[in-house]
Design a protein around this motif. Structure first.
Motif, PDB file in Angstrom:
ATOM      1  N   VAL A 254      -2.115  14.866   4.535  1.00 59.54           N
ATOM      2  CA  VAL A 254      -0.718  14.343   5.311  1.00 59.54           C
ATOM      3  C   VAL A 254      -1.522  13.787   6.102  1.00 59.54           C
ATOM      4  N   HIS A 255      -2.579  14.297   6.380  1.00 56.16           N
ATOM      5  CA  HIS A 255      -3.458  13.351   8.176  1.00 56.16           C
ATOM      6  C   HIS A 255      -3.966  12.267   7.044  1.00 56.16           C
TER       7      HIS A 255
ATOM      8  N   VAL B 199      -1.640  -1.012  -3.813  1.00 55.55           N
ATOM      9  CA  VAL B 199      -3.053   0.150  -3.965  1.00 55.55           C
ATOM     10  C   VAL B 199      -1.909   1.286  -4.197  1.00 55.55           C
ATOM     11  N   VAL B 200      -2.535   2.608  -5.048  1.00 60.50           N
ATOM     12  CA  VAL B 200      -1.104   3.944  -5.243  1.00 60.50           C
ATOM     13  C   VAL B 200      -2.267   4.357  -4.383  1.00 60.50           C
ATOM     14  N   VAL B 201      -2.470   5.065  -4.045  1.00 61.84           N
ATOM     15  CA  VAL B 201      -3.023   6.687  -3.220  1.00 61.84           C
ATOM     16  C   VAL B 201      -2.207   7.989  -3.861  1.00 61.84           C
ATOM     17  N   ALA B 202      -3.008   8.725  -4.194  1.00 60.54           N
ATOM     18  CA  ALA B 202      -1.765  10.293  -4.597  1.00 60.54           C
ATOM     19  C   ALA B 202      -3.015  11.208  -3.944  1.00 60.54           C
ATOM     20  N   THR B 203      -2.074  11.199  -2.961  1.00 55.12           N
ATOM     21  CA  THR B 203      -3.124  12.650  -1.922  1.00 55.12           C
ATOM     22  C   THR B 203      -1.901  13.921  -1.501  1.00 55.12           C
ATOM     23  N   HIS B 204      -2.269  15.061  -1.655  1.00 51.25           N
ATOM     24  CA  HIS B 204      -1.812  16.070  -0.969  1.00 51.25           C
ATOM     25  C   HIS B 204      -2.424  15.815   0.768  1.00 51.25           C
TER      26      HIS B 204
ATOM     27  N   PHE C 215       0.880  -1.123  -0.198  1.00 52.73           N
ATOM     28  CA  PHE C 215       0.072   0.215   0.080  1.00 52.73           C
ATOM     29  C   PHE C 215       1.016   1.647  -0.393  1.00 52.73           C
ATOM     30  N   TYR C 216       0.539   1.978  -1.582  1.00 56.50           N
ATOM     31  CA  TYR C 216       1.363   3.669  -1.241  1.00 56.50           C
ATOM     32  C   TYR C 216       0.829   4.713  -0.686  1.00 56.50           C
ATOM     33  N   PHE C 217       1.640   5.141  -0.795  1.00 56.92           N
ATOM     34  CA  PHE C 217       1.174   6.514  -0.488  1.00 56.92           C
ATOM     35  C   PHE C 217       1.905   7.577  -1.486  1.00 56.92           C
ATOM     36  N   LEU C 218       0.870   8.508  -2.438  1.00 63.03           N
ATOM     37  CA  LEU C 218       1.807   9.095  -3.270  1.00 63.03           C
ATOM     38  C   LEU C 218       1.894  10.384  -3.330  1.00 63.03           C
ATOM     39  N   THR C 219       2.470  11.576  -2.836  1.00 57.89           N
ATOM     40  CA  THR C 219       2.631  12.793  -1.944  1.00 57.89           C
ATOM     41  C   THR C 219       3.208  13.663  -2.874  1.00 57.89           C
ATOM     42  N   GLY C 220       2.631  14.910  -2.496  1.00 59.43           N
ATOM     43  CA  GLY C 220       3.732  15.905  -2.601  1.00 59.43           C
ATOM     44  C   GLY C 220       3.094  17.080  -2.567  1.00 59.43           C
ATOM     45  N   ALA C 221       3.585  18.898  -3.013  1.00 62.50           N
ATOM     46  CA  ALA C 221       2.739  19.488  -3.460  1.00 62.50           C
ATOM     47  C   ALA C 221       2.226  19.506  -4.871  1.00 62.50           C
TER      48      ALA C 221
ATOM     49  N   GLU D 245      -6.319  11.521  -5.544  1.00 63.47           N
ATOM     50  CA  GLU D 245      -7.359  12.117  -4.935  1.00 63.47           C
ATOM     51  C   GLU D 245      -8.693  11.671  -4.131  1.00 63.47           C
ATOM     52  N   PRO D 246      -8.127  10.453  -4.248  1.00 58.89           N
ATOM     53  CA  PRO D 246      -9.475   9.837  -4.214  1.00 58.89           C
ATOM     54  C   PRO D 246     -10.773   9.973  -2.469  1.00 58.89           C
ATOM     55  N   THR D 247     -10.386  10.938  -2.086  1.00 58.69           N
ATOM     56  CA  THR D 247     -10.974  10.966  -1.008  1.00 58.69           C
ATOM     57  C   THR D 247     -11.131  12.784  -0.881  1.00 58.69           C
ATOM     58  N   GLY D 248     -10.955  13.800  -1.729  1.00 57.75           N
ATOM     59  CA  GLY D 248     -11.502  14.905  -2.665  1.00 57.75           C
ATOM     60  C   GLY D 248     -12.166  15.751  -2.445  1.00 57.75           C
ATOM     61  N   ASN D 249     -13.616  14.525  -2.642  1.00 61.24           N
ATOM     62  CA  ASN D 249     -14.516  15.370  -2.279  1.00 61.24           C
ATOM     63  C   ASN D 249     -15.735  15.016  -1.510  1.00 61.24           C
ATOM     64  N   VAL D 250     -14.963  13.922  -0.366  1.00 64.25           N
ATOM     65  CA  VAL D 250     -15.973  13.793   0.965  1.00 64.25           C
ATOM     66  C   VAL D 250     -15.482  14.503   2.042  1.00 64.25           C
ATOM     67  N   ASP D 251     -16.439  13.849   3.072  1.00 58.48           N
ATOM     68  CA  ASP D 251     -16.436  14.020   4.566  1.00 58.48           C
ATOM     69  C   ASP D 251     -15.258  13.494   4.724  1.00 58.48           C
ATOM     70  N   PRO D 252     -14.697  14.138   6.135  1.00 56.94           N
ATOM     71  CA  PRO D 252     -13.367  12.896   6.973  1.00 56.94           C
ATOM     72  C   PRO D 252     -14.107  11.475   6.852  1.00 56.94           C
ATOM     73  N   ASP D 253     -15.342  11.270   7.347  1.00 50.14           N
ATOM     74  CA  ASP D 253     -16.160   9.983   8.164  1.00 50.14           C
ATOM     75  C   ASP D 253     -15.828   9.448   6.748  1.00 50.14           C
ATOM     76  N   MET D 254     -16.724   9.328   5.546  1.00 50.38           N
ATOM     77  CA  MET D 254     -16.452   8.814   4.572  1.00 50.38           C
ATOM     78  C   MET D 254     -14.920   8.672   4.273  1.00 50.38           C
ATOM     79  N   ALA D 255     -14.117   9.548   4.016  1.00 48.71           N
ATOM     80  CA  ALA D 255     -12.747   9.607   4.271  1.00 48.71           C
ATOM     81  C   ALA D 255     -12.081   8.393   4.359  1.00 48.71           C
ATOM     82  N   VAL D 256     -12.273   7.921   5.634  1.00 47.07           N
ATOM     83  CA  VAL D 256     -11.589   6.851   6.515  1.00 47.07           C
ATOM     84  C   VAL D 256     -12.734   5.738   5.969  1.00 47.07           C
ATOM     85  N   LYS D 257     -13.621   5.508   5.794  1.00 41.59           N
ATOM     86  CA  LYS D 257     -14.243   4.517   5.229  1.00 41.59           C
ATOM     87  C   LYS D 257     -13.730   4.298   4.046  1.00 41.59           C
ATOM     88  N   LEU D 258     -13.132   4.814   3.048  1.00 38.14           N
ATOM     89  CA  LEU D 258     -12.986   4.707   1.727  1.00 38.14           C
ATOM     90  C   LEU D 258     -11.699   3.821   2.213  1.00 38.14           C
TER      91      LEU D 258
END
Length: 242
Positions: free
Chosen positions: A205-206, A198-203, A38-44, A171-184
């Motif tokens: 950091v939380h 799994v590779v999830v790109a996100t900005h 499981f990978y997170f891809l981060t960056g500005a 950015e799969p959680t960019g349009n959902v609330d924090p609770d749904m983001a955790v569920k996803l």
């Protein structure tokens, strides 16, 4: 429809990418992705995350370097053979890319229908998936009648319904609330524990702290750094058979 893969699932060797005559947006990208990681891809913003994902899900070819996916040379592979390779991928796009004239149910069912599932075999899994993402009462709704967050959840359900070998999410959680983001994220984790890389790109950091066993790849101005050893080591837990 998933198949077992041993060894390396993705290999990038000194990959560079430029658009037209512009300077490179990705420079000397080298890494290995292993099954079950499981990978997170981060960056500005502007670091090149979306460009790197496009290479991963085979919608873009690099300007230089080598890419192997599922043991196949993706650079020299004839274009007519790309669809078969792409069917082993699940992709969550930033702009969702739902089919506008299809209901939420039919959008999610699409990968299974393409794979040859009968209607009787796909009805329950699709309904269960839509219930999991909180859309049990919106199954027959078309994308135009759904909110941005609801469209995002349909897109995620469609990407994971076939248990792909590699899931790429921009950015799969960019349009959902924090609770749904955790569920996803928990849904991605469950898929990961069944063997999907799994590779999830996100900005955000939380999110990085929500998946303790994740590895982090960080892009900075088109170059990749490796704060957790993500590019060098296989997963730390055994992969379940699929």
């Amino acid at each position: 429809m998933n198949q077992s893969v041993s060894g390396e699932i993705v290999q990038f060797d000194n990959v560079g990418l430029r658009y037209g005559t512009e300077r490179e947006v990705l420079t000397d990208i080298s890494f290995t992705l292993y099954p079950g990681s499981f990978y997170f891809l981060t960056g500005a913003s502007g670091a090149g995350k979306t460009s790197l994902l496009k290479l991963l899900y085979l919608s873009q070819r690099p300007s230089r370097g080598g890419i192997r996916i599922f043991g196949t040379d993706a650079i020299t592979l004839p274009r007519e053979k790309l669809p078969a390779l792409r069917r082993r991928l699940g992709v969550v796009f930033q702009d969702f890319r739902l089919v506008p004239h299809l209901s939420a149910f039919d959008n999610v069912a699409l990968p299974l229908r393409v794979a040859g599932f009968s209607e009787s075999d796909l009805t329950r899994p699709v309904a269960d998936m839509l219930e999991w993402v909180g859309l049990a009462d919106r199954m027959q709704a078309r994308p135009a009648t759904l909110s941005g967050g609801e469209q995002q959840r349909v897109a995620i359900a469609r990407a994971v319904i076939g248990r792909p070998q590699l899931l790429v999410a921009d950015e799969p959680t960019g349009n959902v609330d924090p609770d749904m983001a955790v569920k996803l994220l928990r849904l991605f984790e469950a898929l990961n524990r069944l063997g999907t890389t799994v590779v999830v790109a996100t900005h955000d950091v939380h999110l990085l702290r929500k998946v303790p066993e994740s590895l982090i790849m960080r892009l900075d101005k088109g170059r990749l750094s490796d704060p957790t050893g993500a590019l060098k080591y296989p997963p730390r837990r055994p992969v379940m058979p699929v």
